[in-house]
Write a protein that holds these residues in place. Sequence first.
Motif, PDB file in Angstrom:
ATOM      1  N   ARG A   1       0.836  -1.208   0.000  1.00 48.43           N
ATOM      2  CA  ARG A   1       0.000   0.000   0.000  1.00 48.43           C
ATOM      3  C   ARG A   1       0.869   1.255   0.000  1.00 48.43           C
ATOM      4  O   ARG A   1       0.600   2.216  -0.730  1.00 48.43           O
ATOM      5  N   ALA A   2       1.924   1.249   0.816  1.00 53.45           N
ATOM      6  CA  ALA A   2       2.799   2.413   0.878  1.00 53.45           C
ATOM      7  C   ALA A   2       3.483   2.667  -0.459  1.00 53.45           C
ATOM      8  O   ALA A   2       3.645   3.823  -0.881  1.00 53.45           O
ATOM      9  N   LEU A   3       3.884   1.604  -1.140  1.00 56.46           N
ATOM     10  CA  LEU A   3       4.585   1.759  -2.416  1.00 56.46           C
ATOM     11  C   LEU A   3       3.672   2.276  -3.515  1.00 56.46           C
ATOM     12  O   LEU A   3       4.146   2.864  -4.493  1.00 56.46           O
ATOM     13  N   LEU A   4       2.372   2.084  -3.375  1.00 57.04           N
ATOM     14  CA  LEU A   4       1.429   2.591  -4.370  1.00 57.04           C
ATOM     15  C   LEU A   4       1.256   4.105  -4.286  1.00 57.04           C
ATOM     16  O   LEU A   4       0.902   4.743  -5.270  1.00 57.04           O
ATOM     17  N   ARG A   5       1.494   4.663  -3.127  1.00 62.51           N
ATOM     18  CA  ARG A   5       1.231   6.091  -2.928  1.00 62.51           C
ATOM     19  C   ARG A   5       2.311   6.930  -3.606  1.00 62.51           C
ATOM     20  O   ARG A   5       3.473   6.541  -3.666  1.00 62.51           O
ATOM     21  N   PRO A   6       1.931   8.114  -4.115  1.00 68.48           N
ATOM     22  CA  PRO A   6       2.892   8.926  -4.863  1.00 68.48           C
ATOM     23  C   PRO A   6       3.811   9.784  -4.012  1.00 68.48           C
ATOM     24  O   PRO A   6       4.719  10.424  -4.541  1.00 68.48           O
ATOM     25  N   GLN A   7       3.611   9.826  -2.699  1.00 71.04           N
ATOM     26  CA  GLN A   7       4.419  10.696  -1.858  1.00 71.04           C
ATOM     27  C   GLN A   7       5.903  10.350  -1.988  1.00 71.04           C
ATOM     28  O   GLN A   7       6.275   9.175  -2.017  1.00 71.04           O
ATOM     29  N   PRO A   8       6.767  11.365  -2.032  1.00 69.23           N
ATOM     30  CA  PRO A   8       8.190  11.128  -2.294  1.00 69.23           C
ATOM     31  C   PRO A   8       8.984  10.592  -1.110  1.00 69.23           C
ATOM     32  O   PRO A   8      10.097  10.103  -1.287  1.00 69.23           O
ATOM     33  N   ILE A   9       8.455  10.708   0.119  1.00 70.01           N
ATOM     34  CA  ILE A   9       9.183  10.256   1.308  1.00 70.01           C
ATOM     35  C   ILE A   9       8.488   9.021   1.865  1.00 70.01           C
ATOM     36  O   ILE A   9       7.270   9.017   2.081  1.00 70.01           O
ATOM     37  N   LEU A  10       9.266   7.977   2.120  1.00 68.41           N
ATOM     38  CA  LEU A  10       8.740   6.734   2.669  1.00 68.41           C
ATOM     39  C   LEU A  10       9.448   6.436   3.990  1.00 68.41           C
ATOM     40  O   LEU A  10      10.672   6.274   4.028  1.00 68.41           O
ATOM     41  N   LEU A  11       8.672   6.402   5.076  1.00 70.27           N
ATOM     42  CA  LEU A  11       9.193   6.119   6.409  1.00 70.27           C
ATOM     43  C   LEU A  11       8.871   4.674   6.754  1.00 70.27           C
ATOM     44  O   LEU A  11       7.707   4.261   6.709  1.00 70.27           O
ATOM     45  N   LEU A  12       9.888   3.902   7.115  1.00 73.63           N
ATOM     46  CA  LEU A  12       9.746   2.466   7.310  1.00 73.63           C
ATOM     47  C   LEU A  12      10.130   2.093   8.730  1.00 73.63           C
ATOM     48  O   LEU A  12      11.300   2.168   9.112  1.00 73.63           O
ATOM     49  N   ASP A  13       9.144   1.686   9.533  1.00 76.25           N
ATOM     50  CA  ASP A  13       9.382   1.309  10.922  1.00 76.25           C
ATOM     51  C   ASP A  13       9.232  -0.203  11.040  1.00 76.25           C
ATOM     52  O   ASP A  13       8.121  -0.731  11.089  1.00 76.25           O
ATOM     53  N   GLU A  14      10.349  -0.924  11.046  1.00 80.10           N
ATOM     54  CA  GLU A  14      10.385  -2.383  11.084  1.00 80.10           C
ATOM     55  C   GLU A  14       9.506  -2.978   9.975  1.00 80.10           C
ATOM     56  O   GLU A  14       8.558  -3.732  10.247  1.00 80.10           O
ATOM     57  N   PRO A  15       9.792  -2.681   8.709  1.00 80.78           N
ATOM     58  CA  PRO A  15       8.885  -3.063   7.617  1.00 80.78           C
ATOM     59  C   PRO A  15       8.857  -4.553   7.303  1.00 80.78           C
ATOM     60  O   PRO A  15       7.956  -5.006   6.594  1.00 80.78           O
ATOM     61  N   MET A  16       9.817  -5.333   7.802  1.00 78.15           N
ATOM     62  CA  MET A  16       9.891  -6.751   7.452  1.00 78.15           C
ATOM     63  C   MET A  16       9.449  -7.671   8.589  1.00 78.15           C
ATOM     64  O   MET A  16       9.720  -8.872   8.562  1.00 78.15           O
ATOM     65  N   THR A  17       8.749  -7.128   9.562  1.00 76.53           N
ATOM     66  CA  THR A  17       8.325  -7.920  10.712  1.00 76.53           C
ATOM     67  C   THR A  17       7.482  -9.112  10.274  1.00 76.53           C
ATOM     68  O   THR A  17       6.523  -8.973   9.504  1.00 76.53           O
ATOM     69  N   GLY A  18       7.840 -10.300  10.753  1.00 76.02           N
ATOM     70  CA  GLY A  18       7.039 -11.487  10.515  1.00 76.02           C
ATOM     71  C   GLY A  18       7.201 -12.127   9.157  1.00 76.02           C
ATOM     72  O   GLY A  18       6.410 -12.999   8.791  1.00 76.02           O
TER      73      GLY A  18
END
Length: 212
Positions: free
Chosen positions: A147-164
């Motif tokens: 979902r985050a990658l679909l959004r056009p916003q230029p800044i992506l903040l990732l808080d433990e994105p690979m959990t599980g």
Amino acid sequence: MLEINDLLFRYPAQAAGSKGWRFNLNVQEGECVALSGPSGCGKSTLLNLIAGFLTPSGGAIRWQGQSLSALPPWRRPVTTVFQEQNLFDHLTVAENMGLGLHPGLRLSQQQWSRIDTMLDAVSLGDFGKRRADNLSGGQRQRVAVARALLRPQPILLLDEPMTGLDDDNRHTLQALLLRARDQGKTLVLVSHDVRDREVLANREVTDFYHPW
């Protein structure tokens, strides 16, 4: 460039006289910076300040020279992947994805097709019509990142994105995030897993916080 200059924050629940944080960080456009430090040093707090979910008591947040401090979260050029995934359990996977594109789910056919394509990319192509409350933790995490990658916003903040995630799905998401970075997305990463920092980050930063 994303600029964090002398950003001050202390949680209200902290006892009087206890220390807060002063943050300083510069991230170039199209760069991934990993924040490293001990638990409690403010890594997730800084992400929430950039996103606008917390309010600093001083300092500045700028993107491309423009201040973000007065903007509410929904107007900032930022997308955040939380540890908790933030999915709506009563909605389908595709609808949860669509909320990232329009809060009222008024999407074009092209946008729904983009959702299907992204679900295929994270090996969830048959899950679009499934309710989010029927997903495993790892599946929820893949939906949140997709979902985050679909959004056009230029800044992506990732808080433990690979959990599980198992190794195969971890590698899939790493590849998608690398592609987003190479296409100009600016990433700020918090991960306790050295594998994510080594693969995704252009550099690791340890001096972004100071006691205040």
